[in-house]
Design a protein around this motif. Structure first.
Motif, PDB file in Angstrom:
ATOM      1  N   LEU A   1     133.989  79.375  37.010  1.00 42.98           N
ATOM      2  CA  LEU A   1     133.739  79.182  35.454  1.00 42.98           C
ATOM      3  C   LEU A   1     133.879  77.868  35.021  1.00 42.98           C
ATOM      4  O   LEU A   1     133.800  77.532  33.975  1.00 42.98           O
ATOM      5  CB  LEU A   1     134.112  80.407  34.730  1.00 42.98           C
TER       6      LEU A   1
ATOM      7  N   ARG B   1     130.752  72.522  35.696  1.00 42.14           N
ATOM      8  CA  ARG B   1     129.734  72.348  35.058  1.00 42.14           C
ATOM      9  C   ARG B   1     129.965  73.133  33.533  1.00 42.14           C
ATOM     10  O   ARG B   1     128.771  73.720  33.196  1.00 42.14           O
ATOM     11  CB  ARG B   1     128.463  72.690  35.720  1.00 42.14           C
ATOM     12  N   SER B   2     131.179  72.907  32.578  1.00 39.39           N
ATOM     13  CA  SER B   2     131.068  73.769  31.721  1.00 39.39           C
ATOM     14  C   SER B   2     130.461  73.393  30.475  1.00 39.39           C
ATOM     15  O   SER B   2     130.079  73.729  29.458  1.00 39.39           O
ATOM     16  CB  SER B   2     132.622  74.216  31.198  1.00 39.39           C
TER      17      SER B   2
ATOM     18  N   TYR C   1     125.303  87.041  31.038  1.00 39.96           N
ATOM     19  CA  TYR C   1     125.804  85.827  30.494  1.00 39.96           C
ATOM     20  C   TYR C   1     124.815  84.392  30.877  1.00 39.96           C
ATOM     21  O   TYR C   1     124.189  84.498  32.094  1.00 39.96           O
ATOM     22  CB  TYR C   1     127.065  85.730  31.130  1.00 39.96           C
TER      23      TYR C   1
ATOM     24  N   SER D   1     125.687  81.908  32.419  1.00 40.27           N
ATOM     25  CA  SER D   1     126.008  81.310  33.635  1.00 40.27           C
ATOM     26  C   SER D   1     125.723  82.155  35.047  1.00 40.27           C
ATOM     27  O   SER D   1     125.682  83.446  34.388  1.00 40.27           O
ATOM     28  CB  SER D   1     127.442  80.755  33.660  1.00 40.27           C
TER      29      SER D   1
ATOM     30  N   ILE E   1     127.127  83.223  38.847  1.00 35.09           N
ATOM     31  CA  ILE E   1     128.127  83.033  39.818  1.00 35.09           C
ATOM     32  C   ILE E   1     127.938  83.496  41.280  1.00 35.09           C
ATOM     33  O   ILE E   1     127.173  84.737  41.234  1.00 35.09           O
ATOM     34  CB  ILE E   1     129.611  83.975  39.620  1.00 35.09           C
TER      35      ILE E   1
ATOM     36  N   ARG F   1     118.767  88.538  33.867  1.00 37.85           N
ATOM     37  CA  ARG F   1     119.175  88.340  32.581  1.00 37.85           C
ATOM     38  C   ARG F   1     118.227  88.990  31.431  1.00 37.85           C
ATOM     39  O   ARG F   1     117.067  88.971  31.646  1.00 37.85           O
ATOM     40  CB  ARG F   1     119.459  86.830  32.386  1.00 37.85           C
TER      41      ARG F   1
END
Length: 147
Positions: A12, A15-16, A72, A74, A76, A96
């Protein structure tokens, strides 16, 4: 080599992005996630019962359906560093569900740039919304090689 002497970044933290607070007032699309979604995510991240209770304030939950695929923005994906056959392809699929909160008639086109060693495909590359608060789903498929 890079990052010699530094701890590895968490998924997390990578690349925020750049935060633009004014855009939060009109996000366009949102990813809805329920408390149950977060509990499944925390279970998958190996949080212990006490930690999950402290975070969620829920004292009765079931971790039998743990999932890293939180609805979400992003994504993972964990890979097995100890794998002995480096040529094995791995596939990770993410689902998603998004809600249009901006306009009655709007469309969104997916644009992705894959990292070196990966291919990315979006199923439902174009989402067309006909009314505000309409929901649509898409899948992101990541194909790569185990490190």
């Amino acid at each position: 080599m890079g990052n010699v002497g530094r701890p590895a970044a968490t998924p997390l933290a990578i690349r925020s992005g750049h935060i633009e607070p004014n855009r939060a007032l009109d996000p366009g699309l949102v990813c809805d996630a329920s408390i149950d979604d977060y509990v499944r995510f925390l279970c998958a991240m190996k949080y212990i019962s006490k930690q999950i209770k402290m975070i969620t304030k829920i004292y009765s939950f079931d971790c039998s359906h743990a999932s890293l695929d939180l609805n979400y923005p992003s994504f993972i994906a964990f890979f097995n560093r100890n794998k002995t056959v480096a040529s094995d392809k791995v596939v990770r699929e993410f689902q998603r569900m998004v809600t249009d909160v901006a306009h009655a008639m709007v469309s969104y086109n997916a644009k992705v740039v894959a990292m070196k060693g990966f291919a990315i495909r979006v199923m439902q590359e174009k989402l067309v919304f006909h009314e505000k608060y309409e929901k649509k789903s898409f899948a992101l498929i990541l194909v790569g090689e185990e490190p």
